[in-house]
Design a protein around this motif. Structure first.
Motif, PDB file in Angstrom:
ATOM      1  N   SER A   1       0.681  -1.504   0.014  1.00 17.81           N
ATOM      2  CA  SER A   1      -0.354  -0.279   0.171  1.00 17.81           C
ATOM      3  C   SER A   1       1.078   1.011  -0.031  1.00 17.81           C
ATOM      4  O   SER A   1       0.871   2.415  -0.766  1.00 17.81           O
ATOM      5  N   GLU A   2       2.086   1.432   0.903  1.00 22.71           N
ATOM      6  CA  GLU A   2       3.071   2.429   1.148  1.00 22.71           C
ATOM      7  C   GLU A   2       3.843   3.046  -0.222  1.00 22.71           C
ATOM      8  O   GLU A   2       3.388   3.622  -1.426  1.00 22.71           O
ATOM      9  N   LEU A   3       3.906   1.173  -1.127  1.00 28.21           N
ATOM     10  CA  LEU A   3       4.730   2.122  -2.774  1.00 28.21           C
ATOM     11  C   LEU A   3       3.838   2.157  -3.671  1.00 28.21           C
ATOM     12  O   LEU A   3       4.298   2.853  -4.215  1.00 28.21           O
ATOM     13  N   LYS A   4       2.297   2.042  -3.678  1.00 29.06           N
ATOM     14  CA  LYS A   4       1.223   2.512  -4.166  1.00 29.06           C
ATOM     15  C   LYS A   4       1.142   4.003  -4.072  1.00 29.06           C
ATOM     16  O   LYS A   4       1.058   4.794  -5.096  1.00 29.06           O
ATOM     17  N   LYS A   5       0.756   4.581  -2.534  1.00 28.38           N
ATOM     18  CA  LYS A   5       0.869   6.041  -2.426  1.00 28.38           C
ATOM     19  C   LYS A   5       2.561   6.642  -2.436  1.00 28.38           C
ATOM     20  O   LYS A   5       1.688   7.812  -3.638  1.00 28.38           O
ATOM     21  N   LYS A   6       2.861   6.066  -2.286  1.00 32.62           N
ATOM     22  CA  LYS A   6       4.449   6.976  -3.250  1.00 32.62           C
ATOM     23  C   LYS A   6       5.049   6.679  -5.123  1.00 32.62           C
ATOM     24  O   LYS A   6       4.886   7.725  -5.364  1.00 32.62           O
ATOM     25  N   ARG A   7       4.298   5.524  -6.185  1.00 29.92           N
ATOM     26  CA  ARG A   7       4.006   5.368  -6.897  1.00 29.92           C
ATOM     27  C   ARG A   7       2.899   6.663  -7.489  1.00 29.92           C
ATOM     28  O   ARG A   7       3.587   7.738  -8.311  1.00 29.92           O
ATOM     29  N   LYS A   8       1.643   6.902  -6.612  1.00 30.30           N
ATOM     30  CA  LYS A   8       0.567   7.647  -7.105  1.00 30.30           C
ATOM     31  C   LYS A   8       0.881   9.567  -6.853  1.00 30.30           C
ATOM     32  O   LYS A   8       1.027   9.886  -7.656  1.00 30.30           O
TER      33      LYS A   8
END
Length: 117
Positions: A108-115
């Motif tokens: 989830s954290e990786l997805k937030k960083k990518r966004k």
């Protein structure tokens, strides 16, 4: 198809950059935090360290490979499944649930960083 390719790219980049972009100190801090959250015994800790070392080695090889993004993604999923299987053998049921929750949080954290990039 575009959504699938985005997911593939995200997972591959996250996996390949995980062990490479962080200084050793940060990685060691994360490992200590990992041990504390999972409440590992000394024996479990040694086994988990070995599993993670193998995992990071395989990710490094994956990053260096000339394979297509789709092939890398498939290989990443295989590497991740292998690690999960090994972790399940080392951890008890409660620890494995916590491990899965930690993995979901990291994803989830990786997805937030990518966004946000």
């Amino acid at each position: 198809m575009k959504k699938i390719m985005t997911i593939i790219a995200l997972m591959t980049m996250a996996a390949c950059s995980y062990g490479q972009s962080e200084p050793k100190e940060d990685l060691q801090e994360k490992m200590l935090e990992y041990r504390e959250k999972l409440n590992l015994t000394e024996e479990q800790s040694e086994k988990v360290d070995s599993i993670n070392a193998g995992y990071l080695d395989e990710l490094s090889k994956l990053k260096a490979s000339e394979e297509s993004k789709l092939a890398k993604f498939r290989r990443f999923k295989d590497i991740q499944a292998k690690k999960d299987k090994q972790m399940k053998e080392v951890l008890d049921k409660e620890q494995y649930k916590q491990y899965q929750a930690m993995q979901a949080e990291m994803k989830s954290e990786l997805k937030k960083k990518r966004k946000s990039q």
